[in-house]
Design a protein around this motif. Structure first.
Motif: not given
Length: 416
Positions: A295-305
Motif C-alpha cells: 500500500k502507498p502508506e507503507e512506503v518509507d523512502a524513495i530514491n528518485t531518478h
C-alpha cells in the motif's frame, strides 16, 4: 501459479564515491560529491569540463594487461562489481547448479570509448580499414553479461537490457521475474557504463542536457534546487545477486532485502523530455506497488531518478504527490545522483544498492548541494536535504527513467 519469493544476497559497487560496496556507503551517508574536472581528455573546448569519474581505478589491479586490452571500460566495471557481489553472497560456485544461474545486465550505451577510438584511428589514417580485431566484441553492450558468465560458467539466461537510463532497473526486474517463475535459482544482475568520453560529453552537451557549472563542479549536481541546470555525467557499475528465498535460506545466506516487485511504463510523449504531468511516472509507481502488493502508506523512502534537470525533477515530485497523496510528506525522498552523478545505464543498479543499504543501516542518504528553494516543488515534501537522516526503512522504492520515455520502478522490503 504461486510466485517464488526473491531476495538480495550479494552486492557490489564501483562508483565515483567509492570503489566497493562499503566505500560507496561511506560516501553516501557522508554526502560526498564525486564530481571533479575531467582527467580522461582535454576539455578546453567543451562546454562542460567536469564529470563524476571513478577515482584511483587501476585496471591492472583486476586484470592482466592482455585481458584488460580486450575489455572496454564498461565491461571491466561489470566484471569488477559482479565479482564483489558474488563474493559477498557467499555462493559456493562448485556446488550450485550453474544451468540455473543467469546473468541479466543493463547498459544504456556499451563500449562507447572503444567505438570512439576505432573511428578516430581510422579517420587519422590513409583510408585503409585497419580495425582492432576486438573492436566489435569490446563494443557490444551484451558482452558484459557474456564475460561474467564465461568467467564463472553460469549457463542460465544471459543478455543485456537496453532502455537508456532505466537499463539496469529493467535488468533487475527481469531477473526478479525469472526467479519468481521458477526458471532460475540465482541471477547476477546490475549494470555498468563508461560514457565519460569525448563522444559522450560532446553528445550530451549538444543536447544541452549537462550542467555547465564549471566554476564549482562539486556542487553541479543539485537535484530539486532552483538553480539546477542539467545533470552530471558519471561512470561505474553496480551488481546484485538475486536469489530464490528458499534457496538462499537453505544455504544460510545473509539476506539484505526482499525484491517485492517492479513496475514498468512508457511516457509515450517525447524523445528526451518527461511528460510535464508525470503521467508515465505515476503509472510506473502504481504498477510497482500493485506488483509488490504494498500500500502507498507503507512506503518509507524513495530514491528518485532526480537527475538535476529543470523539467524532470519537478515532474517526478508531482507524480510522487499524486500517487502517495497525504502520505507523501512522510516519505524520505532523496536523489543520490547529487553525489554520484548520473551513471546512465548503471544508475538503476547503484541506486537500488543505495536503497538496500539505507534499509540495512537505518539511514537515508542526503540530497546534497541544495541551497535555493524551487517554488514549483511542494514545500511539504521531505527531500532529505544536505544531511543524511536516521530512519527505520522497511519499504523502499527506486525510480529510474530513460530517454525515449522508459520508466522503471523497483520496490524492496525488509525480510520477514
Amino acid at each position: 501459479m504461486e510466485l517464488k519469493r526473491v531476495v538480495v544476497t550479494g552486492l557490489g559497487a564501483l562508483t565515483p564515491i567509492g570503489n566497493n560496496k562499503d566505500a560507496y556507503w561511506e560516501g553516501l551517508k557522508n554526502g560526498k560529491s564525486g564530481c571533479a574536472p575531467i582527467t580522461y581528455f582535454d576539455t578546453e573546448k567543451f562546454k562542460t569540463k567536469f564529470a563524476c569519474e571513478l577515482k584511483d581505478y587501476d585496471p591492472n589491479a583486476y586484470f592482466d594487461r592482455k585481458e584488460a586490452r580486450k575489455l572496454d571500460r564498461f565491461a571491466q566495471y561489470a566484471l569488477v562489481s559482479s565479482d564483489e557481489a558474488i563474493a559477498d553472497s557467499g555462493l559456493d560456485l562448485e556446488q550450485i547448479d550453474k544451468f540455473r544461474v543467469g546473468v541479466i545486465w543493463g547498459a544504456g550505451i556499451g563500449g562507447l570509448e572503444t567505438f570512439q577510438t576505432e573511428v578516430l584511428n581510422y579517420a587519422a589514417g590513409d583510408g585503409t580499414p585497419r580495425f582492432n580485431p576486438f573492436f566489435i566484441p569490446k563494443m557490444i553492450a551484451d558482452i558484459a553479461p557474456g564475460n561474467i558468465s564465461i568467467k564463472h560458467g553460469f549457463m542460465g539466461p544471459n543478455y543485456t537490457t537496453v532502455s537508456a537510463c532505466a537499463s539496469s532497473a529493467n535488468a533487475l526486474i527481469d531477473a526478479l521475474n525469472y526467479i519468481r517463475l521458477g526458471h532460475c535459482d540465482v541471477v547476477v544482475t546490475g549494470g555498468s557504463e563508461a560514457a565519460v568520453t569525448i563522444a559522450g560529453m560532446g553528445g550530451f552537451n549538444a543536447m544541452h542536457a549537462l550542467s555547465t557549472r564549471n566554476e564549482s563542479p562539486e556542487t553541479a549536481s543539485r537535484p530539486f534546487d532552483a538553480t539546477r541546470d542539467g545533470f552530471v555525467l558519471g561512470e561505474g557499475a553496480g551488481a546484485l545477486i538475486l536469489e530464490e528465498y528458499e534457496h538462499a535460506k537453505a544455504r544460510g545466506a545473509k539476506i539484505y532485502a526482499e525484491v517485492a516487485g517492479g513496475g514498468l511504463s512508457s511516457d509515450a510523449y517525447h524523445m528526451t523530455a518527461p511528460h510535464p504531468d508525470g503521467i508515465g511516472v505515476v503509472r510506473v509507481m502504481e504498477n510497482c506497488l500493485r506488483d509488490a502488493g504494498v500500500k502507498p502508506e507503507e512506503v518509507d523512502a524513495i530514491n528518485t531518478h532526480g537527475t538535476s534537470t529543470p523539467l524532470g525533477d519537478v515532474a517526478e515530485l508531482k507524480a510522487i504527490s499524486a500517487v502517495f497523496g497525504e502520505h507523501a510528506p512522510n516519505i524520505n525522498i532523496n536523489s543520490t545522483k547529487s553525489m554520484t552523478g548520473h551513471l546512465l545505464g548503471a544508475a538503476g543498479a547503484i541506486e537500488a544498492i543505495a536503497s538496500i543499504l539505507a534499509m540495512e543501516h537505518g539511514v537515508v542518504p542526503p540530497t546534497i548541494n541544495h541551497t535555493v528553494v524551487d517554488e514549483n516543488i511542494d514545500p511539504k515534501l521531505n527531500l532529505t536535504l544536505n544531511k543524511a537522516q536516521k530512519r527505520e526503512v522497511r519499504v523502499a522504492m527506486s525510480n529510474t527513467f530513460g530517454f525515449g520515455g522508459h520508466n522503471a520502478c523497483v520496490l524492496f522490503k525488509k525480510i520477514s
